[in-house]
Design a protein around this motif. Structure first.
Motif: not given
Length: 64
Positions: A1-25
């Motif tokens: 399994m591979r996780v990819e973040v499109d940094r051109d699209r990301c706006i830094g809302a932080g919902q991923c880090a709030l939802t899964a802090p052990t997976l995202f920062t």
């Protein structure tokens, strides 16, 4: 399994880090990034939830 973040699209809302802090920062620019072990996690129950929580759909989970 591979996780990819499109940094051109990301706006830094932080919902991923709030939802899964052990997976995202957030980096120094406030953009999301998967933590190193999130590159090949076992089927973590919050992985897909964190991707769905992204308001701009910047996270893609590639299943094998």
């Amino acid at each position: 399994m591979r996780v990819e973040v499109d940094r051109d699209r990301c706006i830094g809302a932080g919902q991923c880090a709030l939802t899964a802090p052990t997976l995202f920062t957030q980096d120094d620019d406030g953009l999301s990034e998967p933590l190193p072990r999130a590159s090949h996690p076992p089927r973590h129950p919050l992985l897909h939830e964190a991707a769905r929580a992204c308001p701009v759909t910047a996270i893609t989970v590639h299943e094998p």
